[in-house]
Design an enzyme around this catalytic site. Structure first.
Site, PDB file in Angstrom:
ATOM      1  N   ILE A  16      36.124  56.167  42.004  1.00 40.90           N
ATOM      2  CA  ILE A  16      36.499  54.906  42.650  1.00 40.90           C
ATOM      3  C   ILE A  16      35.372  53.899  42.515  1.00 40.90           C
ATOM      4  O   ILE A  16      35.587  52.730  42.186  1.00 40.90           O
ATOM      5  CB  ILE A  16      36.833  55.123  44.144  1.00 40.90           C
ATOM      6  CG1 ILE A  16      38.043  56.040  44.305  1.00 40.90           C
ATOM      7  CG2 ILE A  16      37.078  53.793  44.840  1.00 40.90           C
ATOM      8  CD1 ILE A  16      38.358  56.392  45.745  1.00 40.90           C
ATOM      9  N   GLY A  17      34.145  54.337  42.787  1.00 44.48           N
ATOM     10  CA  GLY A  17      33.019  53.409  42.701  1.00 44.48           C
ATOM     11  C   GLY A  17      31.706  54.122  42.915  1.00 44.48           C
ATOM     12  O   GLY A  17      31.649  55.271  43.348  1.00 44.48           O
ATOM     13  N   MET A  50      23.444  55.203  46.412  1.00 45.26           N
ATOM     14  CA  MET A  50      23.220  56.528  46.958  1.00 45.26           C
ATOM     15  C   MET A  50      24.041  57.606  46.266  1.00 45.26           C
ATOM     16  O   MET A  50      23.666  58.760  46.213  1.00 45.26           O
ATOM     17  CB  MET A  50      23.573  56.498  48.439  1.00 45.26           C
ATOM     18  CG  MET A  50      23.412  57.809  49.168  1.00 45.26           C
ATOM     19  SD  MET A  50      23.675  57.528  50.910  1.00 45.26           S
ATOM     20  CE  MET A  50      24.407  59.070  51.360  1.00 45.26           C
ATOM     21  N   GLY A  51      25.198  57.256  45.708  1.00 44.05           N
ATOM     22  CA  GLY A  51      26.030  58.271  45.102  1.00 44.05           C
ATOM     23  C   GLY A  51      27.307  57.667  44.579  1.00 44.05           C
ATOM     24  O   GLY A  51      27.334  56.517  44.161  1.00 44.05           O
ATOM     25  N   ASP A  64      24.949  47.480  57.115  1.00 43.76           N
ATOM     26  CA  ASP A  64      25.299  46.944  55.797  1.00 43.76           C
ATOM     27  C   ASP A  64      26.733  46.408  55.821  1.00 43.76           C
ATOM     28  O   ASP A  64      27.566  46.772  54.989  1.00 43.76           O
ATOM     29  CB  ASP A  64      25.159  48.028  54.729  1.00 43.76           C
ATOM     30  CG  ASP A  64      25.134  47.444  53.308  1.00 43.76           C
ATOM     31  OD1 ASP A  64      24.874  46.232  53.169  1.00 43.76           O
ATOM     32  OD2 ASP A  64      25.386  48.198  52.353  1.00 43.76           O
TER      33      ASP A  64
END
Length: 911
Positions: free
Chosen positions: A87-88, A92-93, A205
């Site tokens: 998906i994206g 971080m991961g 965030d």
């Protein structure tokens, strides 16, 4: 990587920004951001190259395993899930779309993994922290945590709700949302952030990419990977990543204290919400960052004032809205909104036309807002609004003409009375017929309540007081009457009705022959009874309804009674019938008494049909009467109840097309299907029952989709799910074998429906958190979930689920005001919970004896529960006696008798 913290921060910021743009644009972007810093350029480029290479390898590995091996066990699996696609990615991961692949039930999810070259133990720490945070956040506007664990490679992962949506700014623009629609959506986001703050979580965030909006217009807050726990009881909750220089934030949405590396509080999220609001209003950000260096961020974010919003996006941004946005963007945290709730409250005040706290309003400002908000009412009342807008000078001038104003007050009272009646009768009657009307009702309630309290203060005018009482009664029904569309504020409803009862009772003492006053008092008692019944206080509800019936019957006694008078009297008898014996609700289980009341109501409806044979309201009421008589008969003779229930369905179908699609009649259609399916379940016709329930659920969900905030529609969905789960569980148990049925498939289907039912019940309890009816249902559903999990050999976690259910059931049953069906659920839970070591048959006997006594031994289902409890407690003779007494309540058995579940189980207890 041994770099200063500022270098690490710049690497991370540029790396994250580059990942978000197409690959062909990355090189030019990082060259611009690095500004000739060769070392920085090399580090970011190397990191990006490694990331791209890793993506290529991962994609090839995924395709290879899918091409070569078809065996599920060999596909790329994460726990019980199989990965479908990427998906994206972030700093971080990565997040993948996946589906459940263990065959238990179908589910689409999003899985978050750390699989980038930068991955270290510090990133794993952050992922574990995110999992801990999400586990404590259960809110409709926050993407929920479903599962978590460790892969076969030892990497932690999160399984989250998959949100198929669009970033909030794109959603607003692509759907051309109006200013009010954008503000309402933003207010819901504030609600989610406030919930997180109340649970000691700061997101840190907040940006459009982390706030998706579904096609239905529901926001979902995502990605708590950078969130911070505020709890002082968790030492070390501040991530090691932060301590080593990774100040994780998106610069364009970061607060000054984040840029400075100062302590982060909830005010930091409030600031980011301010940036988001600014973007939704104008289509641009309040600051422009070009270089993304520390010095630029310190200068622009910490020192420069934001650009004034102006008129971007084609929206008119007035002084109030500008003040709200700029207050949230103030440099000092103490100068912003202290909470997201305060922020949302100011947005709501703006929508309501009230003064906003972001402006320290003068008298003229507050008066002007009042005039704008009430311009229709004030014009109707003939008030001179120009004097209010003039400020202090106007007040002084008004003091000079006080005598003239007093003379106007009499005319004003008449106009205010007319305004109340118009708002609450004509407008509410119109909006209740429309889907999606809950928000309009809430606005109506708040406006009219304020208006009523003001207009009735110190008044002695009987006409004004009667009109005000009528308005209070209408208002109470809009606030919390389960028999109509309502806003879910049952306590507010009782308060409004108490005012209506007090006013009309006093007026009736002065005017004992006034039919209008008598009718209003009867209506107030009936409405109050309905709301008390809806929240499980049936013992209080019944005397209220009997008082209402006495007054209504007195008005309907004459031969020339109007149609409305007859309908009011019949409806009150029907409501009493529900309170005495409606099934699956906290009635008194007095089925003979309930049936007598419904038949009295039917006699009055027949009188009404003689007055107007084609009146839709009368035909609708008669169809509903058939439905309720069938529901009562179903308790002792489900097969015999089917003709009444079919007559109800036929009656609804006979209504002409326009009426059939009004909200109330549409609900009645689905509400008739429930008892009809229930009767079919009782005699083992499961397949037919499930087909009927599927039709009912399509109507329930249609009404809910039209108005997602309509708590009554949510409750209807729950009722349908309850019946569906019952059908699958009964068929799986084998009480009535049905050809072609598979017990394991039924158990799996039952589990799926029960999980949905649990979610709906939790949603209802967020609106009505202390309603024992819904708590009790949730407790029993949890026990059923655990039981089905064990039947499917999914025992991991089932013990915790059943223990939680048992705890809820016992807590509700121990309350002094515990109702019959709450005790019924507790008794059944205590003797069916798994494993048997959790069972408490002696306590189940105590609860079962209480409900049987309360029902005056009229309910065969309660007697079956008592027999089961006695048997579980080793009291065999008592079990047989209870079963025998239950069988005596059923119609005599003949050669044509259709065997029912209750009859079959009671007969089994005689052995």
């Amino acid at each position: 990587m041994s770099f200063p913290s500022e270098m690490l921060q710049r690497i991370e910021l540029i790396f994250n920004e580059a990942l978000a743009v197409p690959e062909g644009d990355r090189q030019s972007l990082i060259e611009a951001r690095c500004q000739g810093d060769a070392k920085l350029l090399v580090e970011v480029s190397t990191l990006l190259d490694a990331c791209v290479a890793e993506e290529i390898v991962a994609a090839a590995r995924l395709q290879q395993t899918r091409d070569i091996r078809a065996n599920d066990a060999e596909r790329i699996r994460v726990g019980a899930y199989e990965i479908d696609r990427l998906i994206g990615r972030g700093g971080m991961g990565a997040v993948y779309l996946a589906h459940r692949a263990d065959g238990n039930f179908e589910q689409q999810v999003a899985i978050k993994l750390i699989d980038l070259p930068l991955a270290t133990d510090l990133f794993r720490e952050r992922l574990r922290m995110e999992r801990q945070i999400l586990a404590g956040l259960n809110h409709p506007y926050i993407a929920r945590l479903i599962d978590g664990g460790v892969t076969t490679d030892g990497e932690p992962f999160l399984v989250m709700e998959y949100v198929d949506g669009t970033p909030i700014n794109r959603f607003c623009d692509e759907n051309a949302l109006s200013l009010a629609q954008r503000l309402l959506l933003f207010r819901n986001v504030c609600e989610a952030v406030q919930f997180a703050h109340q649970n000691l979580v700061i997101h840190r965030d907040l940006k459009p990419d982390n706030i998706f909006v579904t096609a239905e217009g529901t926001p979902r807050l995502l990605d708590f990977g950078t969130a911070k726990l505020l709890s002082p009881s968790r030492p070390g909750s501040e991530s090691e990543l932060t301590r080593q220089g990774f100040q994780s934030f998106t610069p364009q949405y970061a607060s000054p204290e984040q840029v400075l590396g100062n302590a982060i509080t909830t005010a930091s999220d409030t600031y980011s919400l301010g940036v988001l609001l600014y973007l939704l209003l104008t289509g641009k950000l309040p600051y422009e960052l070009k270089e993304f260096t520390t010095s630029e961020m310190l200068r622009v974010i910490c020192e420069e004032p934001p650009h004034r919003p102006g008129h971007g996006n084609g929206l008119h941004i007035d002084t109030d809205l500008e003040a709200i946005a700029l207050k949230a963007l103030r440099k000092e945290p103490s100068e912003r909104y202290l909470t997201a709730h305060q922020f949302a409250a100011d947005v709501q005040a703006y929508l309501d036309g009230k003064p906003v706290s972001a402006r320290h309003g003068t008298y003229s400002y507050r008066a002007g807002k009042f005039i704008h908000r009430h311009r229709i009412g004030l014009a109707a009342a003939g008030l001179v609004i120009a004097s209010l807008a003039a400020g202090v000078e106007g007040v002084l001038w008004q003091a000079k003409v006080a005598n003239a104003e007093r003379r106007k007050a009499e005319a004003q009272a008449a106009d205010l009375r007319q305004l109340s009646n118009s708002l609450l009768s004509e407008i509410d009657e119109a909006i209740r017929k429309l889907p999606g009307s809950t928000g309009a009702q809430q606005l109506l309630v708040s406006t009219v309540l304020e208006h009523l309290d003001r207009s009735t203060k110190d008044s002695r005018d009987p006409k004004l007081l009667l009109d005000a009482a009528t308005a209070y009664i209408q208002l109470g029904n809009v606030q919390g009457n389960m028999y109509s569309e309502h806003t879910g504020d049952t306590q507010g409803a009782l308060a409004s009705l108490d005012k209506g009862v007090a006013i009309t009772a006093s007026l009736l003492e002065e005017q004992p022959k006034n039919a209008a006053v008598k009718h209003a008092l009867a209506w107030a008692h009936r409405s109050r009874s309905e709301i008390l019944f809806g929240i499980g206080r049936t013992q209080e509800a019944v005397p209220e309804m009997r008082t209402a019936i006495a007054l209504f019957d007195e008005l309907a006694a004459g031969r020339g009674s109007s149609l409305d008078t007859l309908l009011d009297s019949a409806a009150a008898h029907g409501r009493l019938g529900a309170e005495l014996g409606v099934p699956y609700w906290p009635s008194l289980s007095d089925f003979p008494g309930a049936l007598a009341e419904y038949l009295k109501a039917r006699e009055i409806y027949q009188r009404a049909i003689a007055v107007d044979p084609n009146n839709i309201r009368v035909l609708q009421a008669m169809a509903d009467n058939h439905r309720m008589v069938g529901a009562i008969q179903m308790q002792t003779d489900p097969a015999g109840a089917l003709p009444e229930l079919r007559a109800a369905i036929s009656g609804i179908d006979s209504l002409h097309e326009q009426a059939k699609y009004e909200m109330a009649i549409r609900r009645m259609q689905s509400g008739t299907i429930g008892p009809y399916a229930g009767a079919l379940i009782e005699i083992g016709h499961y397949r037919e029952a499930l087909a009927a329930l599927e039709q009912g659920q399509s109507i329930y969900r249609e009404l809910l989709a039209a108005d997602p905030k309509n708590i009554r529609a949510v409750q209807d969905v729950e009722a349908g799910l309850s019946r569906e789960a019952e059908a699958y569980q009964e068929r799986a148990s084998g009480i009535f074998p049905e050809e072609g049925a598979n017990p394991r498939t039924d158990a799996a289907n039952a589990l799926k429906v029960l999980l949905d039912q649990r979610s709906v019940l939790e949603q209802i309890l967020r609106v009505e958190p202390h309603n024992g009816n819904w708590e009790s249902k949730l407790g029993m559903v949890l026990i059923d979930i655990g039981r089905q999990q064990r039947a499917l050999h999914l025992e991991n976690g089932s013990l915790d689920v059943e223990q939680r259910g048992l705890t809820i059931l016992k807590e509700v049953a121990q309350r002094p005001d515990a109702q019959a069906y709450q005790l019924f659920d507790a008794a059944n839970g205590l003797i069916t919970v798994e494993p048997p070591s959790l069972r408490e048959p002696a306590l189940a006997v105590k609860y079962a004896e209480r409900i049987v006594e309360r029902s005056s031994y009229h309910n065969p289902e309660f007697l079956l529960t008592l027999a089961n409890a006695y048997r579980a407690n080793g009291e065999t003779e008592k079990a047989r006696a209870a079963a025998k007494r239950g069988l005596e309540l059923l119609p005599p058995e003949t050669s044509t008798t259709v065997m029912s579940r209750v009859r079959k189980l009671l007969r089994a207890q005689l052995k």
